[in-house]
Scaffold this motif. Sequence first.
Motif, PDB file in Angstrom:
ATOM      1  N   CYS A   1     -13.350  55.780  20.907  1.00 43.96           N
ATOM      2  CA  CYS A   1     -12.174  55.997  21.757  1.00 43.96           C
ATOM      3  C   CYS A   1     -12.057  54.878  22.767  1.00 43.96           C
ATOM      4  CB  CYS A   1     -12.229  57.350  22.440  1.00 43.96           C
ATOM      5  SG  CYS A   1     -13.452  57.456  23.757  1.00 43.96           S
TER       6      CYS A   1
ATOM      7  N   CYS B   1     -20.722  56.617  21.470  1.00 38.90           N
ATOM      8  CA  CYS B   1     -21.367  55.391  21.943  1.00 38.90           C
ATOM      9  C   CYS B   1     -22.578  55.678  22.822  1.00 38.90           C
ATOM     10  CB  CYS B   1     -20.349  54.588  22.742  1.00 38.90           C
ATOM     11  SG  CYS B   1     -19.775  55.531  24.169  1.00 38.90           S
TER      12      CYS B   1
ATOM     13  N   CYS C   1     -19.581  52.507  26.186  1.00 36.45           N
ATOM     14  CA  CYS C   1     -18.254  51.889  26.248  1.00 36.45           C
ATOM     15  C   CYS C   1     -17.775  51.801  27.683  1.00 36.45           C
ATOM     16  CB  CYS C   1     -17.250  52.699  25.439  1.00 36.45           C
ATOM     17  SG  CYS C   1     -16.894  54.314  26.161  1.00 36.45           S
TER      18      CYS C   1
HETATM   19  S1  FES Z   1     -16.423  55.084  22.667  1.00 34.75           S
HETATM   20 FE1  FES Z   1     -15.643  57.050  23.126  1.00 34.75          FE
HETATM   21  S2  FES Z   1     -16.855  57.627  24.827  1.00 34.75           S
HETATM   22 FE2  FES Z   1     -17.549  55.646  24.394  1.00 34.75          FE
END
Ligand code: FES
Lengths: 186, 812
Positions: free
Chosen positions: A39, A47, A59
């Motif tokens: 996301c 992640c 992320c």
């Molecule tokens: S990529 Fe979705 S919370 Fe980190």
Amino acid sequence: MQVTITVNGQAVTREIEPRQLLVHFVRDDLGLTGTHWGCDTTQCGTCVLWLDGVPVKSCTVLTAMADGHEVRTVEDLEQDGRLDPVQQGFMNEHGLQCGFCTPGMMMTARWLLDHNPDPDESTIREAISGQLCRCTGYENIVRAVRWAARHEAEAREPEPAAAAGVAGVPAQSAPTGAGEAEGATA
Amino acid sequence: MTTTASPAESTGAQGAPGTTAQRMSPGGNPMGFGRMLRKEDARFLRGQGHYLDDITMPGMLHAAILRSPFAHARIRSIDTSEAEAHPNVRAVITGATLEGLKLAWMPTLSMDVQAVLATDKVRFQGQEVAFVVADDKYAARDALELIDVDYEELPPVVDARRALDPDAPVIRDDIEGKTDNHIFDWEAGDSVLTDQVFAAADVVVTQDLLYPRVHPAPMETCGSIASMDKVTGKLTVYSTTQAPHAHRTVYALVAGIPEHKIQIISPDIGGGFGGKVGIYPGYVLAVVGSIVTGKPVKWVEDRSENLMSTAFARDYHMKGEIAATRDGKITGLRVDVLADHGAFNGTAQPTKFPAGFFHIFTGSYDLQAAHCKVTGVYTNKAPGGVAYACSFRVTEAVYLVERMVDLLAGELGMDPAELRMKNLIRPEQFPYTTKTGWEYDSGDYPRALQKAMEIAGYDELRREQAEKRERGEYMGIGLSFFTEGVGAGPRKHMDILGLGMADGCELRVHPTGKAQLRLSVQTQGQGHETTFAQIVAHEVGIPPEDIEVIHGDTDNTPFGLGTYGSRSTPVSGAAAAVVSRRVRDKARLIAAAALECSPDDLEWEQGRWQVKGDPEKGKTIAEIAMLSHGNLELPEGVEGHLDASVVYDPPNLTYPFGAYICVVDVDPGTGQVKVRRFIALDDCGPRINPMIVEGQVHGGLADGVGMALMQAIAFDPDGNNLGGSFMDYLLPTALECPSWETGETVTPSPHHPLGVKGVGESATVGSPPAVVNAVMDALAPFGVKHADMPLTPAQVWRAIQGRPMRTDLAVT
Ligand code: FES
Ligand code: FES
């Protein structure tokens, strides 16, 4: 800019863009693709890895912020050819389907069990509530964490019949091991 | 809590000889059906899965797509000069570039066309406008900011109910002569007879129902890596696709690349749920990018792109009517549907059925007449239609009938379980032909409902509810009973883009007795590598750990239409069984030659061919495999080696069914709904791997709770997508989901070689009406009859105030 980060016990030094996200560093620069992304808004939790022993959404961390710190990823869960009990629990309780959320879920579960060896169902649900799974409906993830908790407890106070589940299963034989023997459904 | 059918029931139609007591393999796995841990888990647990974005190729470039901020606008000009001047940018592609290559438009799976990059107009927010290829993904994103597009805004069509107004702006003026936003009209059933039944009915209940637009949102978004080798002319595409073979054919048709020079590889897929069936502009653009730059090009969408531009589902505005006698015999069902297909009709469904399998809407009930009419319209929204574990719109059909039955129960003052029991198709009526032409293969519906009610403790729940109501507490109990039609489908009735829906399958037994099974279907988490190995083990007696399942690579697997609509087990599962039986039959001839007896003297026992009455004399499959590759003199007409292939054309769909019961508690002050319990009884025939089947059901139940209570993508009056991130498009977490309670009955399909039916989408299809019925049941004391999904706190609160809202439009 240059960063030095200890990743899974090994210090690595790299030249990076200051704006780079830690998830991209781990995946693209180090090739540790077990950590996923799903996301743009810190909602999915695919992640999740550990930063200084705490699960974080990678992320939402700049690589630069991890300079001088310690990162642990899913690739480090298996030790000396033995799956972590959390990994065994996910397999025995069918806690994964597509496997995309699984590394993040397991990193959170490992941390939970390290801090609360006997979590009840609602504690487990709360612990993974910042992470999404689209496949399992969460039930078997909860069971997987309970499986690991149970087997770790048994390993601490070994009873002849039960201890083998954690310490005794070589990683290679695990995937095709007998389901019923270890995987009684909760 | 699990109820299990007796062994006698569950072995009903497994079909293979020698299915006696369960044997275990040397690896400790069942030699056939039974709980088996998954083979694929070994890599996923170690972070060694191989998903699209994990793949890199030498010299690979990275791409990003510039998307329209407007729902409807004319493109006056696009200036890419600054982006092209960026030092790390290798190519900037616009609609004009593609027009030169005749690639600006591509066919959709519904015989419409869709813009790969907009040339004349943009028709939904998020539509693809330009494509940047750069050295790395950060640079590609930077360059998007440097492209200057001059738009002239046009009035959008947002409300599907206004799409056919005479003064509505015409969205698809690219289609010659198009003067409105109408796509199709389609109907099924007998309208005259249905009118008569309604005219004669004691009771008629009418209700408008919206199944809002939702998105499957798998955890992995869509992406593609294309590599065109200019020397060999070979195009290799790694892609998040549920249907690699169908994609290969479409690439050949779209890009004019000879099909034998195209290889599609679908690596590990992080969930699909229908969202990875179609071909998206990004996939085609990666191919163009590779042709233009001469390098492999990776394109992966981010989450907002995923939610704003790829496969939508549902968006059905339904006017339902149900007719019955005073004592509760349902006589007729009628529905008029307005279907919002967005700006391009990108629906993936069998060609003859523009509304998918919606005409299965009479559900599990025996009635006298039924009629449905579906009108498809264009709006300024992302292309969509089918997709999201819906079994080709059975989801909408089940929601319609199960809500109407509950509304009828309310009108008649009857318990909804009693009303259902009174109207379910009886076991002796199978095979049962519905009023819209489906032939249900098998079922025992009353037994399933009865069992679900026993697991739930239905009578006790009703007593508890009555007590709570006295105290002013709002508990609700909701039922649904669904029948699905899955396993598309018979070639003579079903194709997509002219490709018949039959599946190929190959089994190769190597000299040492280990085997490879090659499948056309593609797992996205369903565990094919395990389940299909179990099918072969069941039929041929090779341990499942000795069978490698190969899939997802068009150069190495036979043609077939892929995994969606719960079709893998009904179609490819049957193919795997049939191909295994071919190997077993051939093995018999070879064993007979080796044992110097007649094949008729041999019987199949415990995975070997042995002499009747002299079981000491026999040959295992491994021994026969070696003999088949050796110099044993083979009988006339028998070729060497132990391989076989098949193309399986299913004679009919399979019809899994189930009875679901949901228990909720509603806080009338906040509108908060808590799902306290969910009981799911599924009958999908014998279960090859019960652990995997239960996992499929769990996932679908979470989907159902999500759709009923949280998930919807609405649009504001300007056509802005209001669900473009996980901050706005809410998915259920572990906290919204209860601990699922499952049960089963086992009614084999008479026409499937293993008796099995599909199950992947059953719970997604069957659970939303159970949740909504439960909430409406809780709100009955307020006089609430219906409110559309999602039943968010705001929606429930407004329903209690007597003014539920339209959940497809922004509320101002
Ligand atoms: S990529 Fe979705 S919370 Fe980190
Ligand atoms: S296993 Fe697929 S998202 Fe969790």
